[in-house]
Design an enzyme around this catalytic site. Structure first.
Site, mmCIF file in Angstrom:
data_model
loop_
_atom_site.group_PDB
_atom_site.id
_atom_site.type_symbol
_atom_site.label_atom_id
_atom_site.label_comp_id
_atom_site.label_asym_id
_atom_site.label_seq_id
_atom_site.Cartn_x
_atom_site.Cartn_y
_atom_site.Cartn_z
ATOM 1 N N HIS A 19 0.855 -1.192 0.000
ATOM 2 C CA HIS A 19 0.000 0.000 0.000
ATOM 3 C C HIS A 19 0.884 1.232 0.000
ATOM 4 C CE1 HIS A 19 -2.952 2.977 1.376
ATOM 5 N NE2 HIS A 19 -3.865 2.144 0.904
ATOM 6 N N GLU B 187 -4.858 1.494 -8.022
ATOM 7 C CA GLU B 187 -5.446 2.762 -7.600
ATOM 8 C C GLU B 187 -4.385 3.856 -7.610
ATOM 9 O OE1 GLU B 187 -7.088 2.284 -3.689
ATOM 10 O OE2 GLU B 187 -5.155 1.894 -2.755
#
Length: 232
Positions: free
Chosen positions: A97, A145
């Protein structure tokens, strides 16, 4: 895929550090109910300290850790041991992440360790190039993303969904692709799934909602509606 395979359609909820304690458990229970109600798999990426409690109080969701380290049992004070996640009841782990990035070699080693202990891997990529490169490591799921949209409430468009999915599937068609960032409500979820995404997810959109359980229900209901419209 590893044990307890994630099935399409699915949704990822990651409260990060917005919530803690009983609020995490309440959200997990709400997600569990929505998963059963709509027949949608949910990955619930919980803080490490809450994995066991969430696992013991839910039956439908996939419980994921937010990170782990590529270590073996032994030395490693404060590192997250893969075997300890399995022992606590985790089904999988999120890696790379933007708030916990890994260099490529470390990511490769960590995916290998996850596979060794049977944890499903969901790996984040913040660009098309990253998504394609990470796909060569064959994780179970890639989260595509753009990091600049995370937490903004501005979601990706149809062109990004299509391009990100293609970037991954051209390398390995078996990898599931979750397209997210800026998912703030059910309409954002619907738009992303109807655009062709395998899945989507939300962190702040759920965690900061005035009624978190209602938002979960709205978003998971939108997944079901969009998926059924795409396939009927």
């Amino acid at each position: 895929m590893n044990a307890k395979k994630v099935k399409l359609p699915f949704f990822e909820i990651g409260p990060k550090s917005y919530l803690y304690g009983d609020d995490i458990l309440e959200l997990a229970i709400a997600a569990d109910k929505a998963s059963e109600k709509y027949g949608v798999d949910i990955i619930f990426t919980t803080p490490v300290v809450d994995i066991r409690r969430v696992r013991e109080n839910t039956k439908n969701i996939h419980v994921f850790a937010p990170h782990m380290d590529a270590i073996l049992p032994g030395r490693g004070l404060a590192d997250i041991l893969p075997e300890s996640l399995v022992a606590a009841g985790a089904d999988g782990v999120m890696l790379n992440h933007c708030e916990k990035p890994l260099d490529f070699d470390t990511l490769k080693a960590t995916i290998t360790r996850a596979n060794e202990v049977g944890l499903t891997t969901i790996v984040c990529a913040d660009s098309m190039a990253d998504a394609s490169k990470i796909a060569t490591l064959a994780p179970d799921i890639i989260v595509a993303e753009p990091s600049e949209l995370i937490g903004t409430g501005v979601s990706v468009g149809k062109e990004y969904v299509e391009a990100a999915t293609k970037a991954v599937k051209d390398v390995n068609s078996e990898i599931l692709v979750l397209t997210a960032a800026g998912i703030a409500n059910g309409q954002d979820v619907y738009n992303t799934i109807i655009a062709g995404a395998d899945a989507t997810g939300s962190s702040s959109g759920v965690a900061k909602a005035q009624d978190r359980a209602a938002m979960v229900d709205e978003m998971i209901g939108a997944v079901r509606r969009a998926w059924d419209e795409r396939h009927n």
